[in-house]
Enzyme design. Sequence first.
Site, short mmCIF file in Angstrom:
data_model
loop_
_atom_site.label_atom_id
_atom_site.label_comp_id
_atom_site.label_asym_id
_atom_site.label_seq_id
_atom_site.Cartn_x
_atom_site.Cartn_y
_atom_site.Cartn_z
N LYS A 16 -46.86 -22.12 33.68
CA LYS A 16 -45.96 -21.95 32.53
C LYS A 16 -45.33 -23.29 32.15
CE LYS A 16 -45.14 -17.13 33.65
NZ LYS A 16 -44.26 -16.05 34.07
N GLN A 53 -38.72 -15.69 37.39
CA GLN A 53 -40.00 -15.15 37.85
C GLN A 53 -39.79 -14.00 38.84
OE1 GLN A 53 -42.85 -16.18 36.53
NE2 GLN A 53 -44.29 -15.09 37.83
N ASP A 64 -38.68 -13.17 28.30
CA ASP A 64 -39.54 -12.24 29.03
C ASP A 64 -39.43 -10.83 28.46
OD1 ASP A 64 -41.28 -12.92 31.06
OD2 ASP A 64 -39.68 -13.28 32.51
N1 L34 Z 1 -40.38 -12.81 34.99
N2 L34 Z 1 -42.27 -12.44 36.25
C1 L34 Z 1 -41.71 -12.67 35.06
N3 L34 Z 1 -42.44 -12.74 33.91
C2 L34 Z 1 -43.78 -12.59 33.95
O1 L34 Z 1 -44.49 -12.60 32.82
C3 L34 Z 1 -44.40 -12.40 35.19
N4 L34 Z 1 -45.78 -12.32 35.33
C4 L34 Z 1 -46.33 -11.40 36.33
C5 L34 Z 1 -45.62 -11.69 37.66
N5 L34 Z 1 -44.21 -11.98 37.51
C6 L34 Z 1 -43.61 -12.29 36.33
C7 L34 Z 1 -46.61 -13.36 35.16
O2 L34 Z 1 -46.29 -14.41 34.63
C8 L34 Z 1 -47.78 -11.80 36.35
N6 L34 Z 1 -47.85 -13.08 35.66
C9 L34 Z 1 -49.00 -13.87 35.54
C10 L34 Z 1 -49.02 -15.03 34.79
C11 L34 Z 1 -50.16 -15.80 34.69
C12 L34 Z 1 -51.30 -15.44 35.33
C13 L34 Z 1 -51.31 -14.28 36.09
C14 L34 Z 1 -50.16 -13.50 36.19
C15 L34 Z 1 -52.51 -16.31 35.21
O3 L34 Z 1 -52.46 -17.34 34.61
N7 L34 Z 1 -53.63 -15.92 35.81
C16 L34 Z 1 -54.84 -16.70 35.79
C17 L34 Z 1 -55.28 -17.02 37.20
C18 L34 Z 1 -54.25 -17.83 37.91
C19 L34 Z 1 -54.57 -18.07 39.35
O4 L34 Z 1 -55.54 -18.81 39.64
O5 L34 Z 1 -53.85 -17.54 40.19
C20 L34 Z 1 -55.90 -15.89 35.07
O6 L34 Z 1 -56.81 -16.49 34.50
O7 L34 Z 1 -55.83 -14.66 35.13
#
Ligand code: L34
Length: 295
Positions: A54, A98, A121
């Site tokens: 982020k 988060q 959020d």
């Molecule tokens: N406050 N907490 C708050 N806001 C959020 O919007 C989140 N979330 C969830 C968990 N806690 C939170 C996220 O940001 C899940 N989440 C999130 C964000 C980004 C990715 C996955 C979950 C992401 O970028 N995933 C990548 C892979 C990343 C890796 O290698 O671990 C993808 O391509 O899916």
Amino acid sequence: MPATIISGSAIARTIRQEIAAELTAIKEHHGLIPGLATILVGEDPASQSYVAAKNKTAHTLGIHSEQITLPATTSEEELLRIVEQCNRNSAIHGILVQLPLPRHIDEARVLFAIDPAKDVDGFHPVNAGKMMLGQHCFLPCTPNGILELLQRTGIETAGAEVVVVGRSNIVGKPVANLMLQKRLGGNATVTVCHTRTRDMAAHTRRADILIVAAGVAKMIKAEQIKAGAVIIDVGVNRIGRTATGKAILAGDVDYDDVLNQAGAITPVPGGVGPMTITMLMRNTLQAAKQAAGLL
Ligand code: L34
């Protein structure tokens, strides 16, 4: 015929270009630079990687971002004080705490402390309530990202049978709610399944659009979906490590198993995840514009 891959990464890139153009414009015309504070409590590796992503995305776009990293032992009072500081900081337009938080901290109390005008959020009860009523507000990033994916892929939601697996406050409940709203990208007939659902497959097999946010790796198999269904896989499960120590990720859907049965599917990684981060950037831009009276 194998399913069409819905590339969240590619769609997110397009949206980030739109955001970048707007950022340039508001900087030039109004001297406005949106600011985002991310607050991470503890050392959960997944949370660390999401928060880092982020901040990196914000930085790349030219959004001012401050990452506040706190030890897992941080008290609730201390965290509330930090949220309060961010509320008062005029360079910060968006605040993200988060989740999950360590167990000794009352999550609801912390989310309630965030100024709703900076709640990028969309987790503050005021924004959650407005969302349910269909009023203008910050939409939660993952559900909003899912709606964007569907819309930009040209998938009709009006009248569609949408089945959501999972009822979390972050994904299941809000996405179900958004999909049934009387507006573009909504108008679906929505069913929500959860751990106490009887005969889940009877529901998922009816879905034109299946949204899975259960947090269980590869739980959805080909026989649980209808031929040609659109599959949105929200799960990001760490199922092992490569020889070099990199996490191996799997969605909540058994991708290889459903590939020839689904009509379209989001991959993991590269599906919903990048959209979540991009929607956060868009909300931060929106927060800054609202604060400056530009919206
Ligand atoms: N406050 N907490 C708050 N806001 C959020 O919007 C989140 N979330 C969830 C968990 N806690 C939170 C996220 O940001 C899940 N989440 C999130 C964000 C980004 C990715 C996955 C979950 C992401 O970028 N995933 C990548 C892979 C990343 C890796 O290698 O671990 C993808 O391509 O899916």
